[in-house]
Design an enzyme around this catalytic site. Structure first.
Site, mmCIF file in Angstrom:
data_model
loop_
_atom_site.group_PDB
_atom_site.id
_atom_site.type_symbol
_atom_site.label_atom_id
_atom_site.label_comp_id
_atom_site.label_asym_id
_atom_site.label_seq_id
_atom_site.Cartn_x
_atom_site.Cartn_y
_atom_site.Cartn_z
ATOM 1 N N HIS A 113 4.653 -7.865 -6.041
ATOM 2 C CA HIS A 113 4.655 -8.535 -7.355
ATOM 3 C C HIS A 113 5.647 -9.697 -7.415
ATOM 4 C CE1 HIS A 113 8.053 -5.711 -8.381
ATOM 5 N NE2 HIS A 113 8.461 -6.771 -9.051
ATOM 6 N N ASP A 143 2.745 -2.130 -3.430
ATOM 7 C CA ASP A 143 3.641 -3.177 -3.907
ATOM 8 C C ASP A 143 4.584 -3.653 -2.803
ATOM 9 O OD1 ASP A 143 4.586 -5.004 -5.769
ATOM 10 O OD2 ASP A 143 6.093 -3.638 -6.586
ATOM 11 N N GLY A 214 14.781 -9.393 -11.020
ATOM 12 C CA GLY A 214 15.424 -10.139 -9.942
ATOM 13 C C GLY A 214 15.875 -9.247 -8.804
ATOM 14 N N ASN A 215 16.089 -7.946 -9.111
ATOM 15 C CA ASN A 215 16.415 -6.970 -8.061
ATOM 16 C C ASN A 215 15.183 -6.571 -7.250
ATOM 17 O OD1 ASN A 215 18.999 -5.742 -9.975
ATOM 18 N ND2 ASN A 215 19.252 -5.892 -7.761
ATOM 19 N N SER A 216 13.996 -6.791 -7.809
ATOM 20 C CA SER A 216 12.758 -6.355 -7.157
ATOM 21 C C SER A 216 12.670 -6.893 -5.735
ATOM 22 C CB SER A 216 11.538 -6.842 -7.946
ATOM 23 O OG SER A 216 11.443 -6.176 -9.172
ATOM 24 N N LEU A 271 -10.275 11.078 0.301
ATOM 25 C CA LEU A 271 -11.107 12.281 0.204
ATOM 26 C C LEU A 271 -12.316 12.073 -0.691
ATOM 27 C CD1 LEU A 271 -8.659 15.329 -0.050
ATOM 28 C CD2 LEU A 271 -10.339 14.868 1.743
ATOM 29 N N VAL A 273 -12.194 12.273 -4.304
ATOM 30 C CA VAL A 273 -12.108 13.241 -5.391
ATOM 31 C C VAL A 273 -11.327 12.647 -6.558
ATOM 32 C CG1 VAL A 273 -12.212 15.286 -3.905
ATOM 33 C CG2 VAL A 273 -9.991 14.278 -4.470
ATOM 34 N N VAL A 274 -11.613 13.135 -7.743
ATOM 35 C CA VAL A 274 -10.781 12.884 -8.911
ATOM 36 C C VAL A 274 -10.126 14.207 -9.243
ATOM 37 C CG1 VAL A 274 -10.725 12.247 -11.348
ATOM 38 C CG2 VAL A 274 -12.252 11.043 -9.778
#
Length: 473
Positions: A113, A143, A214-216, A271, A273-274
Site C-alpha cells: 500500500h 501487503d 509513515g511507519n508502514s 481448498l 471452502v467458505v
C-alpha cells in the site's frame, strides 16, 4: 531503641534503592541496536499523476483522509490555490512510507500500500542520498512489495525467525512517521497469529509499539537486531496510534518476496471452502465438547475440498496434524502450502471423527461472486419458525451452485425474525439435515427440539453461513 529504628529505616531505604537499580538494569538498552540497524532503514516517497480536478473552497482533496486537527493545520499552512495545476495539466499526489534493505545490491522490502499505483518511487537512504526505485513485484493479499535500487555495498538488516517470537518479548520499530526519518519506538509483542478483516492469509503480529502513518513498510526488530516483521497496519479511531499495531511476520514476507523476485507473482494453496467460526451454540449443535475448529459453510463445486470429500457442515479440527483452534487458523495454514501438496484433514461429521485426504489447489486471482436469488411458488412452513418458503427453480440452483434448498418468501415474525432472516435468504440445512424441498423443511421444522441449540445454514447473496437459535416451545 532510636538507634535500632534508624538502622531499620536505613536498611529499608538501601533495599528500595537496590530494587530500583535492579529494575532499571533489567530494562533493555536499545542504543546499540538502533545504531546498527538504522543505516539499513529507508524513507520511501511516491508520486502519482492525477487528472486535473477543481478544488472547492481552496481545500486540498489529498488531505481528506487525515485526522481533523492535522488536516486543519495543513490547510492553514498552505495558501489557497497552492497545489492546483493549471487546467489541462496533471496534479501529483505524494505519499510517504518506510522500507528496509535486505541485500547489499539494493533489494528493499516495504508494504504494497506504500507503493500501490505509484508512477515514480524515490528511496532516500540514511546518508541522505536518493535513488529512483524499480518495483520488482507486489502482492496486495499480503501487503508486501519488493523494490530494487541501483547501488552496491549497501547496509542490510539481518532476518530473524518470526515463528520463534514470543508474546511479551521486547520489539522495536524504525520508520518515518509523518515524514520524520529514522524515528524509533519500542514496545512488546501483544499477540501472534491475529486475523484482520479482509486479510485472511497473514497471521499478523500484534504489538503495542507506537506506529503512525509513515511507519508502514518499516522493520519490526527483536533485541538481537533481527527483523521479525514489517509494520503494516494500526487500529485507530482518531487517525493516530491507539496502542494496537500489526506487523507482517518476516517468514511470510520473505516467502512472498522470494516468489515475487523469481516469478513476479505469488502462488498460494487453496481448498475452495467458505468457513466460519464455531461458537458455543454451534459447538453444542454439532456435538463438540468446546468451540473450536473451522465450520465448512460452503464449497466451491469441483474445488479441491469438494473433490476430496469434504461436505458442508463438516468441522475441520486439524490440517496435517496442526490443530485448528480458531477458523482463521485454516487460511493461514492452507495459504502457506504449495499447489499440489497433500493435505490430511481431520473433521467432525455427524458426531464422528474422520480423516479426509486431498490435494491442495492454486488460489484463484479473483473470488467469484454468486448472484442473489428470488423464488416463486411458496408454501407456508411451521409457525414455530415464522417463515414462508418456496422451492428453488433449476435456474436458481444452477446460479447458486447448489443442489437443493428453499428460498424465504416472507418472514412473519417469531424465531426467524429474531435471528435476522430476510426475504431472499436460501436455507440449505436445518438441524444438521439437508433441506431438499419445502416439504422436507416443514417436516424438520415441526420436529425441532426445544431448549437446545439448533443450527441453520443460510445463503445470502451467494455467501453461506451457519446460524444458531433455540426454541422455547
Amino acid at each position: 531503641m532510636q538507634t535500632l529504628k534508624r538502622s531499620m529505616a536505613a536498611l529499608i531505604a538501601l533495599l528500595a534503592l537496590s530494587l530500583s537499580v535492579t529494575a532499571r538494569a533489567e530494562l533493555p538498552d536499545f542504543t546499540p541496536l538502533v545504531e546498527k540497524a538504522s543505516p539499513a532503514v529507508v524513507n520511501i516517497s511516491t508520486t502519482q499523476k492525477l487528472p486535473d480536478r477543481a478544488m472547492a473552497g481552496g481545500s486540498m482533496p489529498d488531505l481528506e483522509g487525515l485526522p481533523p486537527g492535522l488536516r486543519e493545520f495543513f490547510e492553514r499552512s498552505i495558501p489557497r490555490g497552492q497545489g492546483q495545476a493549471p487546467r489541462g495539466q496533471q496534479r501529483e499526489a505524494q505519499s510517504l512510507g518506510s522500507g528496509f534493505i535486505i541485500s547489499d545490491d539494493g533489494y528493499i522490502l516495504t508494504n504494497n500500500h506504500v507503493v500501490a499505483d505509484a508512477d515514480e518511487i524515490l528511496v532516500r537512504l540514511s546518508d541522505r542520498s536518493e535513488h529512483k526505485a524499480k518495483l520488482v513485484g507486489a502482492d496486495p493479499r499480503s501487503d508486501v512489495a519488493v523494490l530494487k535500487i541501483e547501488a552496491k555495498n549497501l547496509p542490510t538488516l539481518k532476518l530473524g525467525d518470526s515463528d520463534k517470537l514470543k508474546v511479551g518479548e521486547w520489539v522495536l520499530a524504525i520508520g518515518s512517521p509523518f515524514g520524520f526519518d529514522h524515528s524509533v519506538t519500542a514496545g512488546i509483542v501483544s499477540a501472534k497469529g491475529r486475523s484482520l478483516p479482509n486479510e485472511n492469509y497473514v497471521p499478523f503480529i500484534q504489538t503495542d509499539v507506537a506506529i503512525n502513518p509513515g511507519n508502514s513498510g518499516g522493520p519490526l526488530l527483536n533485541l538481537q537486531g533481527e527483523v521479525v516483521g514489517i509494520n503494516s497496519q494500526i487500529f485507530t479511531r482518531s487517525g493516530g496510534f491507539m496502542g494496537l499495531s500489526f506487523a507482517i511476520p518476516i517468514d511470510v514476507a520473505m516467502n512472498v518476496a522470494d516468489q515475487l523476485k523469481k516469478a513476479g507473482k505469488v502462488s498460494r494453496g487453496w481448498l475452495g471452502v467458505v468457513i466460519q467460526e464455531v461458537n458455543k451454540d454451534l459447538a453444542e449443535s454439532f456435538g463438540l465438547d468446546k468451540p473450536s475448529g473451522a465450520l465448512v459453510a460452503q464449497l466451491v463445486e469441483d474445488g479441491p475440498a469438494a473433490k476430496g470429500g469434504l461436505q458442508v457442515g463438516d468441522v475441520i479440527l486439524s490440517l496435517n496434524g496442526q490443530g485448528i483452534n480458531e477458523s482463521a487458523d485454516l487460511p493461514h495454514l492452507v495459504g502457506n502450502m504449495k499447489p499440489g501438496d497433500k493435505a490430511a484433514l481431520e473433521v467432525i461429521r455427524d458426531g464422528n471423527r474422520k480423516t479426509l485426504n486431498m490435494t491442495i489447489g492454486n488460489l484463484p486471482d479473483e473470488d467469484e461472486e454468486v448472484a442473489a436469488v428470488e423464488g416463486k411458488g411458496a408454501e407456508r412452513s411451521s409457525n414455530r419458525l415464522g417463515v414462508t418458503v418456496a422451492e428453488l427453480t433449476a435456474e436458481q440452483r444452477k446460479s447458486l451452485d447448489i443442489k437443493a434448498g428453499v428460498v424465504i418468501k416472507e418472514v412473519q415474525g417469531g424465531p426467524a425474525a429474531m435471528i435476522g432472516l430476510r426475504q431472499g435468504d436460501v436455507i440449505t440445512h436445518l438441524n444438521n439435515r439437508a433441506v431438499d424441498s419445502s416439504k422436507t423443511f416443514s417436516e424438520i421444522a415441526k420436529a425441532l427440539p426445544k431448549d437446545r441449540s439448533i443450527s441453520m445454514r443460510v445463503l445470502r447473496q451467494g455467501r453461506a453461513s451457519f446460524i444458531t437459535f433455540k426454541l422455547a416451545e
